[in-house]
Structures are given as structure tokens and as C-alpha cells.
Design an enzyme around this catalytic site. Structure first.
Site, mmCIF file in Angstrom:
data_model
loop_
_atom_site.group_PDB
_atom_site.id
_atom_site.type_symbol
_atom_site.label_atom_id
_atom_site.label_comp_id
_atom_site.label_asym_id
_atom_site.label_seq_id
_atom_site.Cartn_x
_atom_site.Cartn_y
_atom_site.Cartn_z
ATOM 1 N N HIS B 115 0.846 -1.216 0.000
ATOM 2 C CA HIS B 115 0.000 0.000 0.000
ATOM 3 C C HIS B 115 0.871 1.251 0.000
ATOM 4 O O HIS B 115 0.708 2.161 -0.815
ATOM 5 C CB HIS B 115 -0.899 -0.010 1.243
ATOM 6 C CG HIS B 115 -1.733 1.232 1.421
ATOM 7 N ND1 HIS B 115 -3.072 1.288 1.132
ATOM 8 C CD2 HIS B 115 -1.409 2.474 1.871
ATOM 9 C CE1 HIS B 115 -3.545 2.509 1.375
ATOM 10 N NE2 HIS B 115 -2.546 3.248 1.832
ATOM 11 N N GLU B 116 1.828 1.285 0.919
ATOM 12 C CA GLU B 116 2.671 2.491 1.024
ATOM 13 C C GLU B 116 3.537 2.671 -0.222
ATOM 14 O O GLU B 116 3.791 3.793 -0.655
ATOM 15 C CB GLU B 116 3.552 2.406 2.276
ATOM 16 C CG GLU B 116 2.773 2.360 3.572
ATOM 17 C CD GLU B 116 1.772 3.514 3.726
ATOM 18 O OE1 GLU B 116 0.683 3.285 4.274
ATOM 19 O OE2 GLU B 116 2.059 4.630 3.245
ATOM 20 N N HIS B 119 1.656 4.560 -2.716
ATOM 21 C CA HIS B 119 1.775 6.021 -2.543
ATOM 22 C C HIS B 119 3.113 6.509 -3.073
ATOM 23 O O HIS B 119 3.182 7.510 -3.787
ATOM 24 C CB HIS B 119 1.685 6.391 -1.050
ATOM 25 C CG HIS B 119 0.312 6.254 -0.464
ATOM 26 N ND1 HIS B 119 -0.836 6.672 -1.092
ATOM 27 C CD2 HIS B 119 -0.095 5.726 0.726
ATOM 28 C CE1 HIS B 119 -1.885 6.412 -0.342
ATOM 29 N NE2 HIS B 119 -1.475 5.840 0.767
ATOM 30 N N HIS B 125 -5.482 7.357 -2.291
ATOM 31 C CA HIS B 125 -6.376 6.324 -1.767
ATOM 32 C C HIS B 125 -7.516 6.040 -2.752
ATOM 33 O O HIS B 125 -7.988 6.894 -3.468
ATOM 34 C CB HIS B 125 -6.935 6.746 -0.408
ATOM 35 C CG HIS B 125 -5.918 6.568 0.675
ATOM 36 N ND1 HIS B 125 -5.860 7.379 1.798
ATOM 37 C CD2 HIS B 125 -4.899 5.690 0.804
ATOM 38 C CE1 HIS B 125 -4.869 6.990 2.568
ATOM 39 N NE2 HIS B 125 -4.260 5.966 1.994
#
Lengths: 80, 411
Positions: B115-116, B119, B125
Site C-alpha cells: 500500500h505504502e 503512494h 487512496h
């Protein structure tokens, strides 16, 4: 039920931290009730919860869930 | 999906600066490497690990305090991690989480890392609550894979993974998209064991503890995360003999075997490491004594007194430690002059505190784990008295030193 001051502050902090409420550019964080209600609706919609604009147990539980520290782009107004 | 930015290149380097203490290092590394793979499998991206120096993407763990991140974490639960968008590259995980792999317990490191990295590659998101890029952690999923929205987002940024890219990647079989680790680090030490290779009061009054390949800071409120020594001091090996910082010269000297390294902060001075030739190799400990601004080196039962800026005649050394430092043991494992103006010697699991006359104070030795490393003693009910007496705050964060809490066994 009406929110106590502590819970209201926690909810506003959460909505601020994750981009549902826009920090006012001037002056301290005095938010109009309609701003908070609109921000809460955006959060509930993004979380696939019943959209009421009111704090309920499901919304409260969702705000406690572990998550990423980055903001959410789900309130069109603050996203702009 | 939401696009927040993009890298102007598709072949990125990354570096793992430290690892969580709740997983065996090899398991944690495998989880992080797999997280990169999710993205390089669906987009023409390659990720190459570097062990030192600059990297495009830098992964690290920190807690409520961090010398390099103003966005501190909040303890177990709530915020798990955060990352900067391109082309900044920092990815931080909350070291206070119970990072796990292969179990529904705790927080799955591989999924959060993926997930990170989303980014760090430019994704915001997602509104799909089941997408990887959803803001809230949806829990461990044994057969995890990217959601179509995640794939659509990353391909909107970097394009699809065309067959030729795949071929090219196959061609690079010698250099896979994520290169495996070249040196298997020694096992991560347990600060609660109390064993030390070296201790140093470093620049800006930070206390560093060294053991094996790792170093951590010791503060009045707890311990910092464990970093690999080479992550902080590039080019420095682990398993050091001694470390000493001199406020007089700003030099940090590290000793190992017959070599000495010199750094200013985290930058190695030119011409180092050098061979030790005027003192014996395989030192035990070193300290800087502010009263005469000299560096003391210790080995077995002897010491050398060294003036960094003058030609010191060391032929009259080593002299007996006991002549100058009354009551300390031979063969110390570490030593330092601390912020409280006292000198401390460490050996095995114990330490001695000396007064300004360099004489061991009454009531010593004491336990390192208990009084320096904030570890709760085995016997319940004993208070965590401060080893350095009044200098330490009473609200200590104690590490539970029962081994089970140090590692979560993956199923």
C-alpha cells in the site's frame, strides 16, 4: 445522541487529519455544524456506511480501525 | 484510484534502512521484497536494492519519536504507516505495530508495504474498500492480490507491462527486478540480553549501543529502532570492538581488529579505515574523558591515553587500567563518559559507574538490561529504579524481555 465535547473534538481531528474537513486558512478551527455534517457524510459514503451525517456506532468503529496515515481524497470540496 | 504524482523514470532503486523487531529479519525482508513485486508484475517498473548510499525509495521503521520524520506515529493501532509521493521516496512504518506474516494476528507487513509503495509510486487512496489502496487496512488475506482499481491506477501512471518489457525483464534474469540480499545480516540482537560490543555518547548527546550488525539509540524514555550499522555509517562493519566520539574534534572513531575508521557525523573521513599501528589490535573499549579532553583506549588490563591532536608518545603504554580507573574489571566490553559527567564501564550483562575521581561507586555493578535498556526484570513487582539515578525519567517504557514477544512466529 449529542456528542460530548471530547468526542466531538476527536471526530473533528479525525476528519481534519484525513482530509474530510478543510483546515480554515484564517483563524482557529471553528467549524460550522454543516461543514462537519458534510464531512461526516463524505466519510460515511467512502466507508460504505449509511450516510446520515450523524455519528453512530458503525462510524465510530470505522474511525478506530487501523489505517494509512495519508489523507483521503473523498470529500470533493476539500479535494479541490 | 487517484493519481498524486509519478516518477520520471521506471527503474528505481530502494534501500531498507531498518527492520521491525517483531519479525525475523529474513521474513520481514521477504515481505518487503514481495510488496515491490506486486507493482513490478503489472507495470513496466523495476526495483533494484542498494545496501548503502542514496536510493529512490527508502523504507524504515520509527515510533513516536524520529530524528528524521516530523510525522510521528501513535503506538499500536490507528496509523500504521505513511509515505511521501513521488519523487520523494520515503516510506515509514510504525515500529510499535505487531508486524506479522502468514497469520491473521497483528498487521501484515507485506500488504501494508505494498500500500505504502503505491503512494511512493504516485497513487492516492482508492474508494474501493477492497482495493489495496483503500485507506483502511482490511486485514490479512492469504491469497492477496491487487484489485483491478490498483492495477488501473498504476498503469495509468506507468503504462501496461508490455510483452517486450516482460521479455526484457526475463533477459535481466541475472539482475531480477528485486535483487536478493547479498549479505545475510547477523541475527538481530535483543537489547534485553544486556550484551554489548560498544557504547558511545555521540554527537548531540545521543547514546548509541552497538551489538553485532546493529546499533540503536538509548534515551531516557526508551530505545530507538535497531538499524544496521552500515545503514547509518556507510562502509562500517558490524561486530565492532569499540566506538568513541570526541566533542573536541567532532571525530567519531570506530575500532575493529587492526583497523580504525573515522567519521564526522555519518560521513567517513578521507583515507579511512587505517591500520592500527601504535596501539594493539582487537581493543575492548574506548571513551572520551572531558576533564582532560583525551581519548582512552582499553584492552585486557591495560589502557592507552591518546591526544587526538598531538603527537602522543604511546611507547609508555599500555598502563594498568586499575592504576587510573579504580574498581573496574579487566576486558570491559564497552565504556563511555556520559552526559551526567560520570564514566561507565560495561562488561557482560553488568556495568559499573565511576565518580569524578574515577573510582567505582558503591552498589555497583548493576544490570545493563534493567537500567540502560529499559527491560523489565524477570521477577514481577520490582521497580525499574534508574541506573543513572535521578538523570532518568520515571516514566520508562519497558521492553518485555520474554523472548516470545520479540518474535511472532509465522504459521
Amino acid at each position: 445522541r449529542a456528542l460530548g465535547p471530547a468526542e466531538k473534538e476527536a471526530v473533528v481531528d479525525y476528519l481534519l487529519q484525513y482530509g474530510y474537513l478543510q483546515k480554515p486558512l484564517e483563524g482557529p478551527n471553528h467549524f460550522r455544524l454543516e461543514d462537519v455534517t458534510e464531512a461526516l457524510r463524505a466519510f460515511q459514503e467512502a466507508s460504505e456506511l449509511p450516510v446520515s451525517g450523524q455519528m453512530d456506532d458503525a462510524t465510530r468503529a470505522r474511525m478506530k480501525q487501523p489505517r494509512c496515515g495519508l489523507e483521503d481524497p473523498f470529500n470533493q470540496k476539500t479535494l479541490k | 484510484y487517484l493519481l498524486l504524482g509519478r516518477w520520471r523514470k521506471k527503474h528505481l532503486t530502494f534501500r531498507i534502512l531498518n527492520l521491525p523487531s517483531t519479525l525475523p529479519p529474513s521474513t520481514a525482508r521477504a515481505a518487503l521484497l514481495k510488496a515491490f513485486k506486486y507493482w513490478s508484475n503489472v507495470a513496466p517498473l523495476t526495483f533494484r536494492e542498494v545496501q548503502a548510499g542514496w536510493a529512490d525509495i527508502r523504507l524504515s521503521f520509527h515510533g513516536r519519536q524520529s530524528p528524521y520524520c516530523s510525522n510521528t506515529f501513535d503506538g499500536p493501532g490507528r496509523v500504521l504507516a505513511h509515505a511521501d509521493i513521488p519523487e520523494l521516496g520515503s516510506v515509514h512504518f510504525d515500529e510499535d505495530e505487531l508486524w506479522t506474516e502468514g497469520t491473521y494476528r497483528g498487521v501484515n507487513l507485506r500488504i501494508i508495504a505494498a500500500h505504502e509503495l503505491g503512494h511512493a509510486l504516485g497513487l492516492g487512496h482508492s474508494r474501493y474498500t477492497q482495493a489495496l489502496m483503500a485507506p483502511v487496512y482490511a486485514g490479512y488475506r492469504p491469497f492477496f492480490k491487487l484489485h483491478p482499481d490498483d492495477v488501473a491506477g498504476i498503469q495509468a501512471l506507468y503504462g501496461k507491462k508490455s510483452p517486450e518489457t516482460r521479455d526484457k525483464e526475463e533477459e535481466q534474469v541475472a539482475v531480477p527486478t528485486v535483487s536478493p540480499v547479498t549479505t545475510e545480516p547477523s541475527p538481530m540482537p535483543n537489547p534485553c540480553s544486556g550484551e554489548l560490543d560498544a557504547m558511545m555518547l555521540g554527537p548531540r548527546g545521543k547514546t548509541y549501543a552497538f551489538r553485532g550488525d546493529y546499533v540503536w539509540t538509548v534515551t531516557d524514555s526508551g530505545l530507538g529502532p535497531l538499524f544496521r550499522v552500515s545503514s547509518l555509517w556507510e562502509g562500517l562493519p558490524g561486530n565492532l570492538d569499540a566506538a568513541v566520539y570526541s566533542p573536541r574534534t567532532q571525530w567519531i572513531h570506530f575500532f575493529k581488529g587492526d583497523k580504525v575508521w573515522r567519521y564526522i557525523n555519518f560521513k567517513m573521513s578521507p583515507g579511512f579505515p587505517k591500520k592500527l599501528n601504535r596501539v594493539e589490535p582487537n581493543l575492548d573499549a574506548a571513551l572520551y574523558w572531558p576533564l582532560n579532553q583525551k581519548v582512552f583506549l582499553f584492552k585486557a588490563s591495560g589502557y592507552w591515553q591518546w591526544d587526538e591532536l598531538a603527537q602522543t608518545d604511546l611507547s609508555r603504554y599500555p598502563k594498568p587500567i586499575k592504576e587510573l580507573f579504580t574498581g573496574v574489571p579487566d576486558h570491559p566490553s564497552a565504556a563511555l563518559s556520559w552526559r551526567d559527567g560520570r564514566v561507565y564501564f560495561f562488561k557482560g550483562k553488568e556495568y559499573w559507574r565511576l565518580n569524578r575521581q574515577l573510582r567505582v561507586e558503591k552498589g555497583y555493578p548493576r544490570k545493563i538490561a534493567h537500567n540502560w535498556m529499559h527491560c523489565r526484570p524477570q521477577t514481577p513487582g520490582t521497580s525499574t529504579s534508574s541506573a543513572r539515578d535521578s538523570t532518568r525519567s520515571t516514566t520508562d517504557t519497558v521492553l518485555d524481555n520474554t523472548p516470545s514477544t520479540m518474535y511472532t512466529t509465522a504459521d
